[in-house]
Write a protein that holds these residues in place. Structure first.
Motif, PDB file in Angstrom:
ATOM      1  N   HIS A   1     -20.912  31.517  29.233  1.00  0.00           N
ATOM      2  CA  HIS A   1     -20.456  30.536  28.066  1.00  0.00           C
ATOM      3  C   HIS A   1     -21.201  29.337  28.437  1.00  0.00           C
ATOM      4  O   HIS A   1     -20.799  28.492  29.435  1.00  0.00           O
ATOM      5  CB  HIS A   1     -19.093  30.683  27.981  1.00  0.00           C
ATOM      6  CG  HIS A   1     -18.314  30.182  26.777  1.00  0.00           C
ATOM      7  ND1 HIS A   1     -18.147  28.980  26.341  1.00  0.00           N
ATOM      8  CD2 HIS A   1     -18.014  30.745  25.429  1.00  0.00           C
ATOM      9  CE1 HIS A   1     -17.908  28.563  25.301  1.00  0.00           C
ATOM     10  NE2 HIS A   1     -17.755  29.653  24.782  1.00  0.00           N
TER      11      HIS A   1
ATOM     12  N   SER B   1     -18.557  26.101  29.155  1.00  0.00           N
ATOM     13  CA  SER B   1     -17.504  26.451  30.064  1.00  0.00           C
ATOM     14  C   SER B   1     -18.107  26.104  31.479  1.00  0.00           C
ATOM     15  O   SER B   1     -19.404  26.535  31.670  1.00  0.00           O
ATOM     16  CB  SER B   1     -16.912  27.840  29.905  1.00  0.00           C
ATOM     17  OG  SER B   1     -16.529  27.940  28.804  1.00  0.00           O
ATOM     18  N   THR B   2     -17.089  25.861  32.454  1.00  0.00           N
ATOM     19  CA  THR B   2     -17.657  25.421  33.758  1.00  0.00           C
ATOM     20  C   THR B   2     -17.702  26.894  34.647  1.00  0.00           C
ATOM     21  O   THR B   2     -17.491  27.864  33.999  1.00  0.00           O
ATOM     22  CB  THR B   2     -16.327  24.861  34.670  1.00  0.00           C
ATOM     23  OG1 THR B   2     -15.330  25.384  34.612  1.00  0.00           O
ATOM     24  CG2 THR B   2     -16.146  23.289  33.861  1.00  0.00           C
TER      25      THR B   2
ATOM     26  N   GLU C   1     -14.342  28.384  34.764  1.00  0.00           N
ATOM     27  CA  GLU C   1     -13.964  29.069  33.609  1.00  0.00           C
ATOM     28  C   GLU C   1     -14.554  30.118  33.107  1.00  0.00           C
ATOM     29  O   GLU C   1     -14.185  31.148  32.695  1.00  0.00           O
ATOM     30  CB  GLU C   1     -14.222  28.081  32.497  1.00  0.00           C
ATOM     31  CG  GLU C   1     -13.069  26.758  32.702  1.00  0.00           C
ATOM     32  CD  GLU C   1     -13.708  25.505  31.780  1.00  0.00           C
ATOM     33  OE1 GLU C   1     -12.597  24.454  31.690  1.00  0.00           O
ATOM     34  OE2 GLU C   1     -14.638  25.508  31.142  1.00  0.00           O
ATOM     35  N   ASN C   2     -15.824  30.210  33.449  1.00  0.00           N
ATOM     36  CA  ASN C   2     -16.657  31.564  33.183  1.00  0.00           C
ATOM     37  C   ASN C   2     -16.253  32.577  33.786  1.00  0.00           C
ATOM     38  O   ASN C   2     -16.193  33.745  33.362  1.00  0.00           O
ATOM     39  CB  ASN C   2     -18.254  31.316  33.533  1.00  0.00           C
ATOM     40  CG  ASN C   2     -18.707  30.803  32.283  1.00  0.00           C
ATOM     41  OD1 ASN C   2     -19.123  31.562  31.169  1.00  0.00           O
ATOM     42  ND2 ASN C   2     -19.513  29.488  32.185  1.00  0.00           N
TER      43      ASN C   2
ATOM     44  N   ARG D   1     -12.688  33.758  32.752  1.00  0.00           N
ATOM     45  CA  ARG D   1     -12.517  34.297  31.267  1.00  0.00           C
ATOM     46  C   ARG D   1     -12.231  35.802  31.286  1.00  0.00           C
ATOM     47  O   ARG D   1     -11.117  36.034  30.530  1.00  0.00           O
ATOM     48  CB  ARG D   1     -14.076  34.156  30.784  1.00  0.00           C
ATOM     49  CG  ARG D   1     -14.075  34.279  29.083  1.00  0.00           C
ATOM     50  CD  ARG D   1     -15.296  33.858  28.662  1.00  0.00           C
ATOM     51  NE  ARG D   1     -15.189  32.254  28.378  1.00  0.00           N
ATOM     52  CZ  ARG D   1     -14.814  31.879  27.410  1.00  0.00           C
ATOM     53  NH1 ARG D   1     -14.844  32.330  26.364  1.00  0.00           N
ATOM     54  NH2 ARG D   1     -14.843  30.439  27.024  1.00  0.00           N
TER      55      ARG D   1
ATOM     56  N   ILE E   1     -21.116  23.171  34.339  1.00  0.00           N
ATOM     57  CA  ILE E   1     -21.613  23.971  33.296  1.00  0.00           C
ATOM     58  C   ILE E   1     -22.933  24.642  33.647  1.00  0.00           C
ATOM     59  O   ILE E   1     -23.555  24.145  34.343  1.00  0.00           O
ATOM     60  CB  ILE E   1     -21.526  23.269  31.743  1.00  0.00           C
ATOM     61  CG1 ILE E   1     -22.568  22.297  31.838  1.00  0.00           C
ATOM     62  CG2 ILE E   1     -20.038  22.872  31.374  1.00  0.00           C
ATOM     63  CD1 ILE E   1     -22.595  21.961  30.378  1.00  0.00           C
TER      64      ILE E   1
END
Ligand code: ADP
Ligand code: MG
Length: 323
Positions: free
Chosen positions: A93, A96-97, A100-101, A104, A134
């Motif tokens: 993504h 997203s960092t 976060e990826n 997910r 990111i």
């Protein structure tokens, strides 16, 4: 019970000339790392997609830990969490960092578990200090690590890798391959890698399967395949093959030929000389024959136009039929 059993898979796409897979079988033990190697179009991606439950086979079956892997016609949502497939064109993504990826796929899980699992994977992949970046702030190799870490977030037991290193430059790739091999070892992950690149296969896998036109040609350790290739195709994955003049089906690998030795066996004239990392690569026109050989000059002392004596020992001659 076999961990993963792929039994007699056949698959032909509509309008395709030949089969993508032709009675292909393979077994993998838990914790094993196996590479399937073959040229482009040989059926590698089709194989992985069927194993992952993302593609329908015409014949055959896949069982994972004793249970049939269901294909998309048998299941509402294709695929299963305990088998993860990573492609060359993995998609992170973009906004997203890294953290976060990776997190997910865990959105529906307990928050504490999701955080712990993400932290563990960030550490495992050496990404802890880059967790807030990111994707475009990461190198190609780091992005690939985030993609693999993400696919491990759901604790799959089998990781399928489809030419995952093709987009990386050679230095990024070497570093990543070494690191991945250690990570896979550490967590005892079962890995099936498919690739056209022997170096990638050797870096990750303990054992190789050669696939051609959807068929399994040979399975063995790299050493077994190198020493006793089933046919010309397998032998040529490892090196160029120099045909012995005036003989059929007999070949020598460049690394088994010595230049300028006494007790020579053949003579030739150098027609081309290329600088390679570990040697100069010579193209030698063999005397009294239309044959040219590839020969390595490690001392880098020879030049185009020079005549050379070439020698080899008989035990290095490979006797292999064309097919
Ligand atoms: P590889 O991954 O080794 O390059 P693939 O499994 O992608 O091989 O493809 C095997 C064969 O099946 C190739 O000849 C390819 O052109 C064909 N093929 C793959 N996917 C499709 C498709 N969706 N439709 C038709 N033919 C396909
Ligand atoms: Mg492919």
């Amino acid at each position: 019970m076999t961990f993963l059993a792929v039994n007699n898979l056949s698959k032909r796409y509509p309008k395709a000339q030949g089969p993508a897979l032709d009675d292909f079988s393979v077994m993998i033990k838990k914790g094993q790392r196996l590479a399937v190697i073959g040229e482009s179009g040989s059926g590698k991606s089709t194989l992985l997609r069927i194993i992952a439950g993302l593609e329908v086979a015409d014949h055959g079956s896949v069982t994972f830990k004793g249970q049939a892997v269901l294909d998309p016609t048998q299941k509402l949502v294709a695929g299963q969490d305990d088998i993860q497939l990573i492609h060359q064109q993995f998609k992170l993504h973009p906004f997203s960092t890294a953290a976060e990826n990776i997190r997910r796929p865990l959105l529906l899980y307990d928050k504490e578990y999701a955080r712990e699992r993400t932290d563990f994977l960030l550490r495992l992949f050496g990404l802890a200090d880059k967790k807030d970046r990111i994707p475009k702030e990461l190198s190609g190799g780091e992005q690939q690590k985030v993609a693999i870490a993400r696919s491990l977030s759901l604790e799959p037991e089998l990781l399928l890798l489809d030419e995952p290193f093709s987009n990386l430059d050679i230095r990024q790739k070497r570093g990543l391959l070494e690191e991945l091999e250690e990570i896979f070892d550490e967590i005892g992950l079962t890995v099936l890698l498919v690739t056209h690149d022997l170096e990638d296969a050797l870096a990750v896998a303990e054992e190789l399967c050669v696939i051609r036109a959807g068929k399994l040609v040979q399975r063995g350790t790299a050493n077994e395949l190198y020493r006793n290739p089933e046919n010309h195709y397998v032998a040529s994955l490892f090196s160029r093959l120099n045909p012995l003049p005036n003989e059929t089906d007999k070949y020598l690998r460049p690394q088994h030929i010595r230049v300028d030795e006494s007790g020579h066996v053949l003579t030739g004239k150098i027609v081309k000389c290329q600088f390679h990392l570990l040697y100069n690569r010579l193209t030698v026109s063999i005397a009294n024959s239309p044959t040219t050989w590839t020969v390595f000059d490690e001392k880098r002392t020879l030049h185009v136009g020079d005549n050379v004596n070439l020698s080899y020992s008989g035990e290095d001659i490979l006797q292999i039929a064309e097919e």
